[in-house]
Write a protein that holds these residues in place. Structure first.
Motif, PDB file in Angstrom:
ATOM      1  N   ALA A 131     -11.198 -65.708   7.553  1.00 27.27           N
ATOM      2  CA  ALA A 131     -11.772 -65.070   8.750  1.00 27.27           C
ATOM      3  C   ALA A 131     -11.843 -66.066   9.910  1.00 27.27           C
ATOM      4  O   ALA A 131     -11.586 -65.708  11.067  1.00 27.27           O
ATOM      5  CB  ALA A 131     -13.159 -64.508   8.433  1.00 27.27           C
ATOM      6  N   LYS A 132     -12.165 -67.304   9.606  1.00 27.26           N
ATOM      7  CA  LYS A 132     -12.203 -68.340  10.646  1.00 27.26           C
ATOM      8  C   LYS A 132     -10.815 -68.541  11.243  1.00 27.26           C
ATOM      9  O   LYS A 132     -10.661 -68.640  12.468  1.00 27.26           O
ATOM     10  CB  LYS A 132     -12.730 -69.659  10.066  1.00 27.26           C
ATOM     11  N   MET A 133      -9.804 -68.593  10.377  1.00 24.01           N
ATOM     12  CA  MET A 133      -8.427 -68.775  10.855  1.00 24.01           C
ATOM     13  C   MET A 133      -7.990 -67.602  11.731  1.00 24.01           C
ATOM     14  O   MET A 133      -7.223 -67.778  12.674  1.00 24.01           O
ATOM     15  CB  MET A 133      -7.475 -68.941   9.662  1.00 24.01           C
ATOM     16  N   LEU A 134      -8.488 -66.401  11.411  1.00 21.40           N
ATOM     17  CA  LEU A 134      -8.129 -65.205  12.165  1.00 21.40           C
ATOM     18  C   LEU A 134      -9.049 -64.972  13.371  1.00 21.40           C
ATOM     19  O   LEU A 134      -8.889 -63.992  14.086  1.00 21.40           O
ATOM     20  CB  LEU A 134      -8.167 -63.973  11.241  1.00 21.40           C
ATOM     21  N   LYS A 135     -10.013 -65.880  13.539  1.00 17.33           N
ATOM     22  CA  LYS A 135     -10.981 -65.780  14.637  1.00 17.33           C
ATOM     23  C   LYS A 135     -11.804 -64.485  14.559  1.00 17.33           C
ATOM     24  O   LYS A 135     -12.115 -63.868  15.571  1.00 17.33           O
ATOM     25  CB  LYS A 135     -10.290 -65.936  15.987  1.00 17.33           C
ATOM     26  N   TYR A 136     -12.157 -64.099  13.339  1.00 15.85           N
ATOM     27  CA  TYR A 136     -13.021 -62.942  13.085  1.00 15.85           C
ATOM     28  C   TYR A 136     -14.474 -63.419  13.045  1.00 15.85           C
ATOM     29  O   TYR A 136     -15.108 -63.462  12.001  1.00 15.85           O
ATOM     30  CB  TYR A 136     -12.692 -62.303  11.738  1.00 15.85           C
ATOM     31  N   ASP A 137     -15.016 -63.764  14.199  1.00 14.71           N
ATOM     32  CA  ASP A 137     -16.346 -64.366  14.232  1.00 14.71           C
ATOM     33  C   ASP A 137     -17.437 -63.424  13.710  1.00 14.71           C
ATOM     34  O   ASP A 137     -18.305 -63.851  12.937  1.00 14.71           O
ATOM     35  CB  ASP A 137     -16.681 -64.847  15.641  1.00 14.71           C
ATOM     36  N   ASP A 138     -17.424 -62.168  14.108  1.00  9.71           N
ATOM     37  CA  ASP A 138     -18.436 -61.214  13.625  1.00  9.71           C
ATOM     38  C   ASP A 138     -18.308 -61.016  12.115  1.00  9.71           C
ATOM     39  O   ASP A 138     -19.306 -60.906  11.400  1.00  9.71           O
ATOM     40  CB  ASP A 138     -18.288 -59.861  14.328  1.00  9.71           C
TER      41      ASP A 138
END
Length: 168
Positions: A131-138
């Motif tokens: 998720a961090k790599m995909l910039k899925y912060d929420d």
């Protein structure tokens, strides 16, 4: 065997990895949610029953968070490749086998639930990383909440084990 460097995965492949693993943990938790009432009734001592109820409440919250994640990434859950996780959960450590002493059944139950929490901890760690790599912060925040609950539940079952063993 592929020579593809895993560090060069594009966002599309990373999302597939994310969804694949999210599906596995999601359907494992759903299966568990449908069977926790039975496990709750297997426990012979009150503190363990209360811990299982707390664990069950957390499982429900985790399922809800994962459903929110599916909405955020515009995906629908699929249990196409979820058999490994469901198989572990379905195994149940032969918990229905009657033991001569309640402590044996209770300790098997605790070990089984801790094993499931360790699967959740490991899955959440990996999902948070992707998720961090995909910039899925929420989504990272939702997964972190699931992760923290799993850590807390693992510790709770450890404390219950210590309490149980010190009473006997």
């Amino acid at each position: 065997m592929s020579n593809t460097n895993p560090h060069l995965l594009d966002d599309s492949l990373l999302k597939q990895v994310f969804i694949h693993n999210l599906n596995r943990i999601y359907f494992g938790k759903c299966y568990l949610n449908n069977h926790l009432d039975h496990l709750l009734h297997l426990a012979s001592f009150t503190a363990l029953q209360q811990a299982i109820q707390e664990f069950w409440d957390d499982v429900k919250k985790q399922i809800n968070r994962m459903e929110e994640i599916y909405l955020l990434i515009n995906e629908t859950p699929s249990d196409k490749n979820c058999n490994p996780i469901k198989s572990i959960i379905k195994d149940g450590f032969c918990l229905d086998d009657k033991q001569d002493m309640p402590i044996l059944s209770d300790m098997d139950l605790i070990m089984y639930l801790q094993l499931l929490e360790h699967l959740s901890i490991t899955s959440c760690r990996m999902l948070i990383m992707v998720a961090k790599m995909l910039k899925y912060d929420d989504i990272r925040q939702l997964l972190t909440e699931c992760f923290d609950e799993s850590i807390d539940n693992d510790q709770l079952f450890l404390l219950i084990s210590k309490e149980y063993l010190s009473e006997n």
